[in-house]
Design a protein around this motif. Structure first.
Motif, PDB file in Angstrom:
ATOM      1  N   UNK A   1      12.597 -61.032 -11.257  1.00 55.41           N
ATOM      2  CA  UNK A   1      12.975 -62.307 -10.642  1.00 55.41           C
ATOM      3  C   UNK A   1      11.822 -63.311 -10.614  1.00 55.41           C
ATOM      4  N   UNK A   2      10.605 -62.840 -10.873  1.00 57.04           N
ATOM      5  CA  UNK A   2       9.462 -63.756 -10.847  1.00 57.04           C
ATOM      6  C   UNK A   2       9.464 -64.710 -12.037  1.00 57.04           C
ATOM      7  N   UNK A   3      10.214 -64.389 -13.066  1.00 56.00           N
ATOM      8  CA  UNK A   3      10.325 -65.258 -14.230  1.00 56.00           C
ATOM      9  C   UNK A   3      11.661 -65.985 -14.224  1.00 56.00           C
ATOM     10  N   UNK A   4      11.654 -67.236 -14.643  1.00 53.14           N
ATOM     11  CA  UNK A   4      12.894 -67.966 -14.816  1.00 53.14           C
ATOM     12  C   UNK A   4      13.690 -67.343 -15.963  1.00 53.14           C
ATOM     13  N   UNK A   5      14.981 -67.627 -15.994  1.00 52.22           N
ATOM     14  CA  UNK A   5      15.847 -67.044 -17.022  1.00 52.22           C
ATOM     15  C   UNK A   5      15.357 -67.392 -18.421  1.00 52.22           C
ATOM     16  N   UNK A   6      14.905 -68.626 -18.626  1.00 54.59           N
ATOM     17  CA  UNK A   6      14.461 -69.004 -19.966  1.00 54.59           C
ATOM     18  C   UNK A   6      13.192 -68.245 -20.360  1.00 54.59           C
ATOM     19  N   UNK A   7      12.327 -67.938 -19.396  1.00 54.28           N
ATOM     20  CA  UNK A   7      11.116 -67.169 -19.707  1.00 54.28           C
ATOM     21  C   UNK A   7      11.463 -65.726 -20.064  1.00 54.28           C
ATOM     22  N   UNK A   8      12.442 -65.149 -19.353  1.00 51.54           N
ATOM     23  CA  UNK A   8      12.875 -63.787 -19.692  1.00 51.54           C
ATOM     24  C   UNK A   8      13.499 -63.754 -21.081  1.00 51.54           C
TER      25      UNK A   8
ATOM     26  N   UNK B   1       9.496 -79.498 -20.283  1.00 47.87           N
ATOM     27  CA  UNK B   1       9.299 -78.274 -19.526  1.00 47.87           C
ATOM     28  C   UNK B   1       8.324 -78.542 -18.385  1.00 47.87           C
ATOM     29  N   UNK B   2       8.073 -77.542 -17.562  1.00 43.64           N
ATOM     30  CA  UNK B   2       7.183 -77.721 -16.406  1.00 43.64           C
ATOM     31  C   UNK B   2       5.750 -78.028 -16.823  1.00 43.64           C
ATOM     32  N   UNK B   3       5.369 -77.634 -18.048  1.00 42.50           N
ATOM     33  CA  UNK B   3       4.012 -77.923 -18.514  1.00 42.50           C
ATOM     34  C   UNK B   3       3.917 -79.229 -19.294  1.00 42.50           C
ATOM     35  N   UNK B   4       5.005 -80.008 -19.334  1.00 45.59           N
ATOM     36  CA  UNK B   4       5.004 -81.297 -20.011  1.00 45.59           C
ATOM     37  C   UNK B   4       5.391 -81.254 -21.468  1.00 45.59           C
ATOM     38  N   UNK B   5       5.605 -80.068 -22.007  1.00 49.74           N
ATOM     39  CA  UNK B   5       5.971 -79.950 -23.418  1.00 49.74           C
ATOM     40  C   UNK B   5       7.478 -80.086 -23.588  1.00 49.74           C
ATOM     41  N   UNK B   6       7.901 -80.296 -24.825  1.00 48.44           N
ATOM     42  CA  UNK B   6       9.333 -80.341 -25.108  1.00 48.44           C
ATOM     43  C   UNK B   6       9.942 -78.951 -24.926  1.00 48.44           C
ATOM     44  N   UNK B   7      11.233 -78.910 -24.707  1.00 47.78           N
ATOM     45  CA  UNK B   7      11.907 -77.642 -24.483  1.00 47.78           C
ATOM     46  C   UNK B   7      12.013 -76.854 -25.789  1.00 47.78           C
ATOM     47  N   UNK B   8      11.888 -75.544 -25.687  1.00 43.40           N
ATOM     48  CA  UNK B   8      12.187 -74.705 -26.843  1.00 43.40           C
ATOM     49  C   UNK B   8      13.637 -74.230 -26.741  1.00 43.40           C
ATOM     50  N   UNK B   9      14.064 -73.375 -27.661  1.00 43.70           N
ATOM     51  CA  UNK B   9      15.445 -72.921 -27.686  1.00 43.70           C
ATOM     52  C   UNK B   9      15.902 -72.239 -26.411  1.00 43.70           C
ATOM     53  N   UNK B  10      15.164 -71.223 -25.905  1.00 45.55           N
ATOM     54  CA  UNK B  10      15.606 -70.553 -24.680  1.00 45.55           C
ATOM     55  C   UNK B  10      15.735 -71.481 -23.486  1.00 45.55           C
ATOM     56  N   UNK B  11      14.795 -72.431 -23.327  1.00 47.40           N
ATOM     57  CA  UNK B  11      14.869 -73.308 -22.158  1.00 47.40           C
ATOM     58  C   UNK B  11      15.966 -74.365 -22.317  1.00 47.40           C
ATOM     59  N   UNK B  12      16.145 -74.892 -23.523  1.00 48.71           N
ATOM     60  CA  UNK B  12      17.221 -75.868 -23.737  1.00 48.71           C
ATOM     61  C   UNK B  12      18.582 -75.215 -23.508  1.00 48.71           C
ATOM     62  N   UNK B  13      18.767 -74.012 -24.038  1.00 45.69           N
ATOM     63  CA  UNK B  13      20.028 -73.293 -23.847  1.00 45.69           C
ATOM     64  C   UNK B  13      20.271 -73.012 -22.370  1.00 45.69           C
ATOM     65  N   UNK B  14      19.225 -72.573 -21.657  1.00 45.16           N
ATOM     66  CA  UNK B  14      19.367 -72.253 -20.240  1.00 45.16           C
ATOM     67  C   UNK B  14      19.719 -73.494 -19.425  1.00 45.16           C
ATOM     68  N   UNK B  15      19.131 -74.634 -19.767  1.00 45.39           N
ATOM     69  CA  UNK B  15      19.442 -75.860 -19.021  1.00 45.39           C
ATOM     70  C   UNK B  15      20.891 -76.298 -19.238  1.00 45.39           C
TER      71      UNK B  15
END
Length: 299
Positions: free
Chosen positions: A181-188, A219-233
């Motif tokens: 649970x310490x990682x967001x879904x996109x990080x997992x 993303x939280x670090x200011x970079x553009x979203x990658x596939x896992x994070x875009x899909x999760x959003x």
């Protein structure tokens, strides 16, 4: 014919298949298109329970490979003297005939399907693996299919990915619930994809709308979203929106591209979990030429 895990599976098409197929597609009725024989390679006896496990593997495995439900129907078991000793009239889930395959397998080449069965049939014989695998494949078949609303396919694909994340990180890697649970879904999701060498970048030629969505959000670090994070959003916006859904519906095809990426990720993770190496159709793109395939990234 293919031999796997001590079983010999012989599949043959009916001789008038070319004549009946157009009528099946037109009328959407059902008919037997192939005949199959299952036996032990050594000619030995087997139980109906063991045969049923093979039939279940073929039901879900062939459906996953083709991207639509196909079913081995009306099995009959024979004794050594030819007597019928078992038969089953259960109705199994099956879709109407479709001419094209929406699954990962390109039917022009039977060799990849045989390699896939080499991992699938033994997995279904293992009680510790079969239930989780069956659920993951069921999720994938629904996600791959072109039926229903695209939002449903995104959500069911994301559910399959969540199931895969839990199995790989908690059940196999030993992460406790706090670590998980310490990682967001996109990080997992990113973690398990990187573990099997699946690229997490978004191919703008295949998924142009999702690539644009990723570039317009950070993303939280200011970079553009990658596939896992875009899909999760996109998935989160559909399931529990906290703000206007204009971001995903304001640009054409964002949800469609998210669906394509979800089915692509889930298909590759299932194939890798079964030890499959070789050709597959890239499900991150809407269509492809007949015979167009890619190598699994871990190969």
């Amino acid at each position: 014919m293919h031999e796997v895990d001590g079983w010999r599976i012989t599949l043959d098409v009916r001789p008038d298949h070319k004549e009946i197929w157009p009528e099946l597609r037109r009328s959407r009725v059902y008919a037997m298109t192939h005949v199959m024989e299952i036996s032990r390679c050594d000619g030995g006896d087997f139980t109906s329970a063991s045969a049923r496990r093979v039939l279940t593997a073929l039901h879900t495995g062939l459906s996953f490979s083709l991207g639509r439900w196909v079913a081995p129907m009306l099995p009959v078991g024979f004794a050594a003297d030819g007597r019928v000793v078992w038969e089953e009239w259960r109705v199994m889930h099956c879709d109407p005939a479709r001419n094209s395959s929406g699954g990962w397998w390109e039917p022009l080449d039977p060799a990849p399907l045989a390699r896939f069965l080499d991992g699938l049939v033994p997995a279904y014989a293992d009680p510790a693996r079969s239930e989780a695998l069956r659920l993951q494949i069921n999720y994938a078949i629904t996600a791959i299919s072109g039926e229903g609303f695209v939002e449903q396919r995104v959500i069911i694909g994301a559910a399959g990915l969540e199931h895969m994340m839990w199995q790989r990180l908690h059940m196999e890697a030993g992460w406790n619930r706090k670590a998980y649970d310490s990682l967001h879904a996109h990080a997992r999701l990113r973690r398990i994809l990187q573990d099997v060498s699946v690229p997490t970048s978004i191919d703008s030629s295949q998924l142009p709308a999702l690539a644009q969505f990723a570039n317009e959000n950070q993303s939280s670090d200011g970079s553009s979203l990658d596939g896992p994070e875009a899909l999760t959003r996109v998935r989160n916006s559909l399931v529990h929106p906290k703000e206007s859904q204009k971001k995903i519906y304001g640009r054409e095809r964002v949800v469609v591209d998210a669906w394509l990426l979800a089915r692509h990720y889930l298909t590759l993770l299932i194939l890798e979990s079964l030890g499959y190496h070789g050709d597959h159709r890239n499900l991150a793109q809407m269509g492809s030429w007949q015979g167009e395939v890619s190598q699994t990234p871990w190969a």
